[in-house]
Design a protein around this motif. Structure first.
Motif, PDB file in Angstrom:
ATOM      1  N   ILE A  22      72.653   8.908  23.959  1.00  0.00           N
ATOM      2  CA  ILE A  22      71.636  10.053  23.315  1.00  0.00           C
ATOM      3  C   ILE A  22      70.468  10.314  24.494  1.00  0.00           C
ATOM      4  CG2 ILE A  22      70.372  10.663  21.337  1.00  0.00           C
ATOM      5  CD1 ILE A  22      72.491   7.998  20.775  1.00  0.00           C
ATOM      6  N   GLU A  23      70.618  11.659  24.959  1.00  0.00           N
ATOM      7  CA  GLU A  23      69.337  11.892  25.695  1.00  0.00           C
ATOM      8  C   GLU A  23      68.144  12.523  25.052  1.00  0.00           C
ATOM      9  OE1 GLU A  23      68.766  14.585  29.915  1.00  0.00           O
ATOM     10  OE2 GLU A  23      70.334  15.274  28.364  1.00  0.00           O
ATOM     11  N   THR A  24      67.149  11.931  25.154  1.00  0.00           N
ATOM     12  CA  THR A  24      65.801  12.250  24.158  1.00  0.00           C
ATOM     13  C   THR A  24      64.612  12.654  25.218  1.00  0.00           C
ATOM     14  OG1 THR A  24      64.638  10.104  23.929  1.00  0.00           O
ATOM     15  CG2 THR A  24      66.743  10.287  22.520  1.00  0.00           C
ATOM     16  N   PRO A  25      63.575  13.159  24.724  1.00  0.00           N
ATOM     17  CA  PRO A  25      62.560  13.438  25.604  1.00  0.00           C
ATOM     18  C   PRO A  25      62.137  12.107  26.141  1.00  0.00           C
ATOM     19  CG  PRO A  25      62.283  14.739  23.511  1.00  0.00           C
ATOM     20  CD  PRO A  25      63.505  13.890  23.377  1.00  0.00           C
ATOM     21  N   ALA A  26      62.270  10.813  25.510  1.00  0.00           N
ATOM     22  CA  ALA A  26      61.762   9.573  25.701  1.00  0.00           C
ATOM     23  C   ALA A  26      62.608   8.910  26.900  1.00  0.00           C
ATOM     24  CB  ALA A  26      61.448   8.677  24.864  1.00  0.00           C
ATOM     25  N   GLY A  27      63.926   9.471  27.130  1.00  0.00           N
ATOM     26  CA  GLY A  27      64.950   8.801  27.834  1.00  0.00           C
ATOM     27  C   GLY A  27      66.166   8.732  27.286  1.00  0.00           C
ATOM     28  N   TRP A  28      66.982   7.955  27.842  1.00  0.00           N
ATOM     29  CA  TRP A  28      68.509   7.866  27.330  1.00  0.00           C
ATOM     30  C   TRP A  28      68.522   6.499  26.218  1.00  0.00           C
ATOM     31  CZ3 TRP A  28      72.739  10.743  27.918  1.00  0.00           C
ATOM     32  CH2 TRP A  28      72.502  11.672  28.847  1.00  0.00           C
ATOM     33  N   LEU A  29      69.236   6.616  25.064  1.00  0.00           N
ATOM     34  CA  LEU A  29      69.517   5.589  24.115  1.00  0.00           C
ATOM     35  C   LEU A  29      71.067   5.417  24.034  1.00  0.00           C
ATOM     36  CD1 LEU A  29      67.050   6.275  21.118  1.00  0.00           C
ATOM     37  CD2 LEU A  29      66.557   5.037  23.163  1.00  0.00           C
ATOM     38  N   GLY A  30      71.436   4.208  23.941  1.00  0.00           N
ATOM     39  CA  GLY A  30      72.834   3.964  24.145  1.00  0.00           C
ATOM     40  C   GLY A  30      73.222   3.111  22.762  1.00  0.00           C
ATOM     41  N   THR A  80      65.842  16.899  21.109  1.00  0.00           N
ATOM     42  CA  THR A  80      64.717  17.554  21.534  1.00  0.00           C
ATOM     43  C   THR A  80      63.411  16.785  20.702  1.00  0.00           C
ATOM     44  OG1 THR A  80      64.700  19.283  19.976  1.00  0.00           O
ATOM     45  CG2 THR A  80      65.632  19.646  22.164  1.00  0.00           C
ATOM     46  N   VAL A  81      63.735  15.754  19.977  1.00  0.00           N
ATOM     47  CA  VAL A  81      62.784  15.191  19.147  1.00  0.00           C
ATOM     48  C   VAL A  81      62.465  13.756  19.894  1.00  0.00           C
ATOM     49  CG1 VAL A  81      62.141  14.390  17.010  1.00  0.00           C
ATOM     50  CG2 VAL A  81      63.432  16.550  17.246  1.00  0.00           C
ATOM     51  N   TYR A  82      61.383  13.262  19.895  1.00  0.00           N
ATOM     52  CA  TYR A  82      61.002  11.699  20.397  1.00  0.00           C
ATOM     53  C   TYR A  82      61.306  10.826  19.448  1.00  0.00           C
ATOM     54  CZ  TYR A  82      57.986  12.431  24.568  1.00  0.00           C
ATOM     55  OH  TYR A  82      57.696  12.634  25.924  1.00  0.00           O
ATOM     56  N   PRO A  83      62.078   9.855  19.680  1.00  0.00           N
ATOM     57  CA  PRO A  83      62.589   8.914  18.868  1.00  0.00           C
ATOM     58  C   PRO A  83      61.811   8.447  17.852  1.00  0.00           C
ATOM     59  CG  PRO A  83      63.494   8.416  20.935  1.00  0.00           C
ATOM     60  CD  PRO A  83      62.430   9.251  21.171  1.00  0.00           C
ATOM     61  N   ALA A  84      61.825   8.442  16.607  1.00  0.00           N
ATOM     62  CA  ALA A  84      60.776   8.086  15.473  1.00  0.00           C
ATOM     63  C   ALA A  84      60.759   6.522  15.401  1.00  0.00           C
ATOM     64  CB  ALA A  84      61.113   8.676  14.108  1.00  0.00           C
ATOM     65  N   ALA A  85      59.732   6.117  14.871  1.00  0.00           N
ATOM     66  CA  ALA A  85      59.670   4.679  14.387  1.00  0.00           C
ATOM     67  C   ALA A  85      60.162   4.514  13.123  1.00  0.00           C
ATOM     68  CB  ALA A  85      58.314   4.157  14.387  1.00  0.00           C
ATOM     69  N   PRO A  86      61.373   3.772  13.017  1.00  0.00           N
ATOM     70  CA  PRO A  86      61.725   3.414  11.602  1.00  0.00           C
ATOM     71  C   PRO A  86      60.901   2.883  10.696  1.00  0.00           C
ATOM     72  CG  PRO A  86      62.778   1.746  13.193  1.00  0.00           C
ATOM     73  CD  PRO A  86      62.146   2.835  14.022  1.00  0.00           C
ATOM     74  N   ALA A  87      61.381   3.039   9.401  1.00  0.00           N
ATOM     75  CA  ALA A  87      60.487   2.514   8.490  1.00  0.00           C
ATOM     76  C   ALA A  87      60.547   0.995   8.520  1.00  0.00           C
ATOM     77  CB  ALA A  87      60.990   2.835   6.849  1.00  0.00           C
ATOM     78  N   LYS A  88      61.651   0.389   8.802  1.00  0.00           N
ATOM     79  CA  LYS A  88      61.652  -1.244   9.044  1.00  0.00           C
ATOM     80  C   LYS A  88      61.998  -1.390  10.329  1.00  0.00           C
ATOM     81  CE  LYS A  88      61.920  -1.908   4.082  1.00  0.00           C
ATOM     82  NZ  LYS A  88      62.709  -2.724   2.963  1.00  0.00           N
ATOM     83  N   ASN A  89      63.113  -2.157  10.464  1.00  0.00           N
ATOM     84  CA  ASN A  89      63.713  -2.544  11.450  1.00  0.00           C
ATOM     85  C   ASN A  89      64.596  -1.633  12.174  1.00  0.00           C
ATOM     86  OD1 ASN A  89      62.667  -5.146  11.406  1.00  0.00           O
ATOM     87  ND2 ASN A  89      63.993  -5.796   9.921  1.00  0.00           N
ATOM     88  N   LEU A  90      64.990  -1.665  13.580  1.00  0.00           N
ATOM     89  CA  LEU A  90      65.858  -0.816  14.238  1.00  0.00           C
ATOM     90  C   LEU A  90      67.228  -0.963  13.646  1.00  0.00           C
ATOM     91  CD1 LEU A  90      64.416  -1.513  17.750  1.00  0.00           C
ATOM     92  CD2 LEU A  90      64.501   0.652  16.600  1.00  0.00           C
ATOM     93  N   PRO A  91      67.995  -0.058  13.455  1.00  0.00           N
ATOM     94  CA  PRO A  91      69.325  -0.017  12.938  1.00  0.00           C
ATOM     95  C   PRO A  91      70.152  -1.278  13.424  1.00  0.00           C
ATOM     96  CG  PRO A  91      69.372   1.855  14.340  1.00  0.00           C
ATOM     97  CD  PRO A  91      67.859   1.387  14.339  1.00  0.00           C
ATOM     98  N   ALA A  92      71.016  -1.808  12.722  1.00  0.00           N
ATOM     99  CA  ALA A  92      71.729  -2.851  13.108  1.00  0.00           C
ATOM    100  C   ALA A  92      73.171  -2.589  12.643  1.00  0.00           C
ATOM    101  CB  ALA A  92      71.365  -4.128  12.491  1.00  0.00           C
ATOM    102  N   THR A  93      73.666  -1.537  11.807  1.00  0.00           N
ATOM    103  CA  THR A  93      74.838  -1.329  11.292  1.00  0.00           C
ATOM    104  C   THR A  93      75.238   0.294  11.646  1.00  0.00           C
ATOM    105  OG1 THR A  93      74.241  -1.011   8.936  1.00  0.00           O
ATOM    106  CG2 THR A  93      74.741  -3.456   9.574  1.00  0.00           C
ATOM    107  N   VAL A  94      76.320   0.745  11.257  1.00  0.00           N
ATOM    108  CA  VAL A  94      76.762   1.935  11.366  1.00  0.00           C
ATOM    109  C   VAL A  94      75.988   2.902  10.080  1.00  0.00           C
ATOM    110  CG1 VAL A  94      78.602   3.436  10.910  1.00  0.00           C
ATOM    111  CG2 VAL A  94      78.964   1.618  12.363  1.00  0.00           C
ATOM    112  N   LYS A  95      76.125   2.145   9.018  1.00  0.00           N
ATOM    113  CA  LYS A  95      75.148   2.684   7.795  1.00  0.00           C
ATOM    114  C   LYS A  95      73.868   2.868   8.325  1.00  0.00           C
ATOM    115  CE  LYS A  95      74.166   2.328   2.996  1.00  0.00           C
ATOM    116  NZ  LYS A  95      74.430   1.522   1.748  1.00  0.00           N
TER     117      LYS A  95
END
Length: 561
Positions: free
Chosen positions: A254-262, A202-217
């Motif tokens: 992932i369904e979010t208020p901004a739309g779907w992410l995969g 129910t939370v809008y996707p947040a801007a990450p501190a650096k880059n978007l995630p590229a690994t599972v961790k």
């Protein structure tokens, strides 16, 4: 047009600002130079291809100085900087120098504002998050998401195939997927044993501190920062659900208020086999050595009816409403399309019911929504088939023949009379008033004269006028218009023994628009004014005020009851 004089003026203006010309071809001109910001200079490339300035000049970042944020909004994967929203600014084609310099200044100001205001940077990234989700990775793919039942924890993936092309669609409704495939011309639909795990936030996707995630961790860390509840749901699933280890990888939607992410990532096969029945151990591995596993951020496009029909509305749509449309002629054809676009025929109980006795002939297609490809077909059936092709899964019922007065006719949430035939309207009005039960609202809509005006009347309450109240009651002016609109009698045309009223194709479109607006007001909760007239420019008509019309004294339809 680009001529030598114009090019010379542009070169001089850009040279004075530190830009120099690069190799160009034809009208396409390339320049490189600095954008001078408050904290430093950013080298950019300026590309002008359209000297009519229908498209803005392109500006690309050639370098990312250290003072620029690592994750920068409005920048695409190839470095293009979106400094202006499309059509937000009109550039002066008669002043090419001024237009180009204005774009440079706009790009500088936008970029400088992002550098100086981290809060705005984060907000812009959040607003445009879906556009950034899949950039800056080696490869990506697209997933279409249809209807996913509320509470569903997973959705199977179907493959739609056409020659060498294929689409992947995740949906809990196989019927909807097959209808979609038929509508868009994919003859083959393959069921799949794979599925997407469905997560919701129910939370809008947040801007990450650096880059978007590229690994599972990095994905786990990002989820934890964005929405701790979402992260907990994922961790519980990984720890306790044994089924997902039966596959060679994991796919998340992932369904979010901004739309779907995969998101998807593959499992290490040896580790997966070793922990096949120990999901808790596998989860721990993902948090340690498996954390280096690369993920793919997936572009997800929502094609569900809920999204299609509600995206452009600022109010609830017609989902779960039963709408009856009497008349699928010039007005009804355009209106049926509009109602379908607003969600009619969707939902568990929703349906759009079309009534019309006629067939499509060459005399119709000049002003009808349908064309010659429907020649000879019943209007109601042809419209229903067309709507099913356009909106896969829509529930449309058609009845060919004159509308009959029966209880089923009133088993609807709204009845619309778009026949434009006063005798039919009088009959429906009488039936509504005579019904010994709670009745739905009726909406009457028509083209007046030769298209000089369109009118609509909403009837839902005995405190307001019925359809017959638009005519004078018995007396000196019996059956004359209550409100004189037309100053000249309509011109009629004749074909054999049949007469018709000629009017332009815009007239039924205008009538359908008026009726659509009233349906929208109904959905918003206030349909006033219930009686509306729209006149065409320069039409020889009298002004008729839009208002909630009171019953006329002596009306033989409503005042006699």
């Amino acid at each position: 047009m680009l001529d030598a004089q114009t090019l010379g003026e542009v070169l001089r203006a850009l040279n004075s600002r530190g830009f120099s010309a690069r190799r160009s071809r034809g009208a396409r001109r390339v320049f490189e130079g600095p954008l001078k910001l408050s904290r430093g200079t950013v080298p950019v490339r300026l590309v002008v291809e359209d000297w009519e300035f229908l498209d803005y000049p392109r500006i690309q970042l050639l370098d990312r100085p250290s003072f620029l944020p690592e994750l920068l909004p409005h920048v695409t994967a190839d470095g293009d900087f979106c400094y202006l929203r499309p059509e937000s600014l009109v550039l002066d084609r008669f002043n090419p120098v001024g237009a180009i310099l204005l774009c440079i200044a706009e790009a500088r100001d936008v970029l400088d504002g992002l550098v100086r205001n981290p809060a705005k940077q984060a907000k812009d990234i959040q607003d445009e998050f879906l556009a950034y989700w899949a950039i800056n990775q080696r490869w990506t793919w697209k997933l279409l998401v249809g209807t996913v039942d509320d509470g569903a924890s997973q959705a199977p993936v179907f493959r739609l195939k056409r020659d060498e092309q294929q689409l992947r669609v995740a949906s809990t409704s196989s019927d909807e997927v097959r209808a979609l495939a038929s509508s868009i011309g994919y003859p083959t639909v393959e069921d799949s044993s794979s599925y997407f795990r469905i997560l919701r936030s129910t939370v809008y996707p947040a801007a990450p501190a650096k880059n978007l995630p590229a690994t599972v961790k990095e994905l786990f860390a990002y989820f934890k920062t964005w929405d701790p509840a979402l992260n907990r749901e994922l961790q519980v699933f990984l720890e306790h659900d044994k089924d997902y280890l039966g596959f060679k990888g994991l796919m998340l939607a992932i369904e979010t208020p901004a739309g779907w992410l995969g998101v998807s990532f593959k499992f290490d096969e040896l580790v997966r086999q070793g922990y096949r029945r120990k999901p808790a151990h596998f989860k721990n591995w993902l948090h340690n050595a498996g954390g280096r596993t690369e993920i793919t951020r997936i572009v997800v496009e929502d094609v569900s009816p809920k999204f299609v029909h509600s995206r452009n509305l600022m109010f609830r749509d017609l989902t779960d409403k039963k709408i009856t449309l009497v008349g699928c002629g010039a007005i009804g054809g355009f209106l049926a399309k509009a109602l379908s676009g607003m969600g009619a025929g969707r939902g568990r109980r929703g349906a759009l019911m079309l009534h019309d006795p006629g067939t499509i002939g060459p005399e119709n297609v000049g002003r009808h929504y349908l064309g010659m490809n429907s020649w000879g077909l019943p209007k109601a059936e042809a419209m229903a088939d067309d709507l099913r092709r356009q909106f896969p899964g829509i529930v449309v019922e058609s009845k060919v023949g004159a509308v009959s007065l029966n209880q089923k006719l009133l088993m609807t949430d709204l009845l619309i009379d778009a026949t434009g035939k006063e005798a039919v309207s009088e009959m429906l009005n009488h039936y509504r008033l005579a019904a010994n039960r709670t009745v739905p609202p009726f909406l009457f809509v028509s083209v007046r004269g030769n298209g000089e005006a369109v009118q609509a009347l909403w009837t839902d309450d005995r405190r307001y006028a019925c359809f017959r109240c638009l005519r004078r009651p018995p007396g000196p002016h019996y059956f004359q218009d209550r409100f004189k609109l037309l100053n000249a009698s309509p011109i009629e045309g004749f074909k054999g023994c049949q007469a018709f009223t000629p009017y332009a194709v815009s007239a039924p479109m205008s009538a359908a628009a008026l009726a659509t607006d009233m349906v929208a007001d109904w959905l918003k909760g206030n349909v006033s004014p219930r009686f509306r007239t729209r006149a065409m420019e320069r039409a020889d008509v009298n002004q008729v005020k839009n208002k909630d019309l009171e019953p006329i004294a002596g009306c033989p339809a409503c005042q006699a009851r």
